[in-house]
Design an enzyme around this catalytic site. Structure first.
Site, mmCIF file in Angstrom:
data_model
loop_
_atom_site.group_PDB
_atom_site.id
_atom_site.type_symbol
_atom_site.label_atom_id
_atom_site.label_comp_id
_atom_site.label_asym_id
_atom_site.label_seq_id
_atom_site.Cartn_x
_atom_site.Cartn_y
_atom_site.Cartn_z
ATOM 1 C CB ALA A 32 -0.908 0.401 1.297
ATOM 2 N N GLY A 36 6.222 8.747 1.243
ATOM 3 C CA GLY A 36 7.154 8.200 1.751
ATOM 4 C C GLY A 36 8.210 6.741 1.786
ATOM 5 C CG HIS A 37 6.141 2.997 1.507
ATOM 6 N ND1 HIS A 37 5.117 2.698 1.231
ATOM 7 C CD2 HIS A 37 6.522 2.774 2.386
ATOM 8 C CE1 HIS A 37 4.277 2.832 2.938
ATOM 9 N NE2 HIS A 37 5.260 2.051 3.473
ATOM 10 N N GLY A 147 11.373 4.579 7.228
ATOM 11 C CA GLY A 147 10.609 5.687 7.759
ATOM 12 C C GLY A 147 10.481 6.099 9.452
ATOM 13 C CD GLU A 148 13.936 10.375 11.178
ATOM 14 O OE1 GLU A 148 12.771 11.448 10.622
ATOM 15 O OE2 GLU A 148 14.954 10.940 11.484
ATOM 16 C CG ASP A 150 6.285 3.131 11.602
ATOM 17 O OD1 ASP A 150 5.156 3.351 12.271
ATOM 18 O OD2 ASP A 150 5.800 3.342 10.024
ATOM 19 C CG LEU A 184 2.245 11.275 2.782
ATOM 20 C CD1 LEU A 184 3.128 10.666 1.667
ATOM 21 C CD2 LEU A 184 1.010 11.818 2.702
ATOM 22 C CB SER A 185 0.105 6.625 7.847
ATOM 23 O OG SER A 185 -0.577 5.030 8.175
HETATM 24 O O1 PAF Z 1 7.211 -0.126 8.619
HETATM 25 C C1 PAF Z 1 6.818 -1.452 8.227
HETATM 26 O O2 PAF Z 1 5.730 -1.263 6.855
HETATM 27 C C2 PAF Z 1 6.295 -2.783 8.672
HETATM 28 O O3 PAF Z 1 6.481 -2.691 10.016
HETATM 29 C C3 PAF Z 1 7.765 -3.399 8.097
HETATM 30 C C4 PAF Z 1 9.877 -3.225 8.764
HETATM 31 C C5 PAF Z 1 7.825 -3.865 7.112
HETATM 32 C C6 PAF Z 1 7.560 -4.926 9.062
HETATM 33 O O4 PAF Z 1 6.508 -5.454 8.882
#
Ligand code: PAF
Length: 281
Positions: A32, A36-37, A147-148, A150, A184-185
């Site tokens: 998804a 951010g990714h 990402g920071e 999390d 963003l999430s």
């Molecule tokens: O941040 C995430 O998307 C997840 O916690 C991770 C690091 C991929 C582990 O499943």
């Protein structure tokens, strides 16, 4: 971009990258994907390494009443985004490849994983640490990017990598935000339009509290004001806390970097965010 779903094929592709002399960067995700990714992929690309992204919705990091079943899954769109961003390999392990029958190992990082989200989501960081350790052993990257947003997850992974001698550099990449400041999430898609409008109260409340603390106001008052603004915007607050940026405890020695972290729910959607609190003066 190669898309790989078996460990044998992954090992052979990684061996080819290594024989090219290319370093390897890993961007672990649950799919998804959003900008951010993509910022993580672009950061890795700028470092000149081969970029491996993983997509695995990890059942072990969801609690029994959490959103595993409805977590958004968009494999084809994610693969397109990764390919356009210049990712070299997409690792898409099926659940029985990641957790074959008889799987019995759990990695638990004490200390940094215990408060904040660790307290609100029992077992969550064990699930994260276990799957990230597996991804590290499968891909054997030189660097892994997270990402920071999390922030606690990043601290847990840094601790695990240091404790277990993984020898992998862990790079935190600043949170990407929408124009109004909302982090963003992948979970933002759950928000109804009126909840999305209200959600901006989260970065605003954190920003106001961070500025107040940085100019020397009482942290307790600033945190209480942030909680009140969130409640006024319709959130149910899990926590708003000021912690030492490395240990994540509220025992903050003078001149140590500080971080403000919050988690709060709008309806069934739980949002998290965090901000650096600059030193006073
Ligand atoms: O941040 C995430 O998307 C997840 O916690 C991770 C690091 C991929 C582990 O499943």
């Amino acid at each position: 971009m190669q898309t790989i779903r078996t460990l044998d094929a992954l090992r052979s592709a990684i061996a080819d990258f290594r024989s090219d002399g290319a370093g390897i960067a890993l961007v672990p995700t649950m799919g998804a994907l959003h900008s951010g990714h993509i910022a993580l992929i672009e950061t890795a690309r700028r470092q000149g390494r081969k970029v491996v992204a993983s997509i695995f919705v990890n059942p072990r990091q969801f609690g029994p009443n959490e959103d595993l079943a409805r977590y958004p899954r968009r494999e084809a769109a994610d693969a397109r985004m990764l390919s356009e961003a210049g990712c070299d390999l997409l690792w898409l392990p099926p659940v029985d490849v990641m957790y074959p029958a008889g799987f019995a190992t759990n990695i638990s990082v004490s200390g940094v994983s215990e408060g904040l989200d660790g307290a609100a989501r029992p077992g969550h960081f064990d699930g994260v640490a276990t799957v990230v350790a597996k991804l590290f052993n499968q891909v054997r990257p030189d660097v892994a990017l997270f990402g920071e947003k999390d922030f606690q997850q990043l601290a847990v992974i840094r601790r695990m990598v240091a404790d277990l001698d993984f020898g992998i550099e862990i790079e935190g990449v600043p949170t990407q935000r929408d124009d109004d400041g909302l982090a963003l999430s992948s979970r933002n898609v759950y928000l109804e339009p009126e909840q999305r409008a209200a959600a901006v109260a989260l970065p605003r409340a954190l920003g106001e509290a961070a500025r107040a603390i940085a100019r020397g106001d009482s942290p307790a008052d600033a945190l209480a004001a942030a909680r009140e603004s969130l409640i006024a915007a319709g959130f149910v607050v899990d926590y708003v806390e000021l912690v030492d940026a490395a240990t994540l405890t509220s025992d903050i020695a003078e001149d140590r970097p500080r971080r403000l972290l919050a988690a709060a729910r709008l309806g069934a959607t739980r949002l998290i965010d965090n901000l650096d609190v600059p030193a006073q003066g």
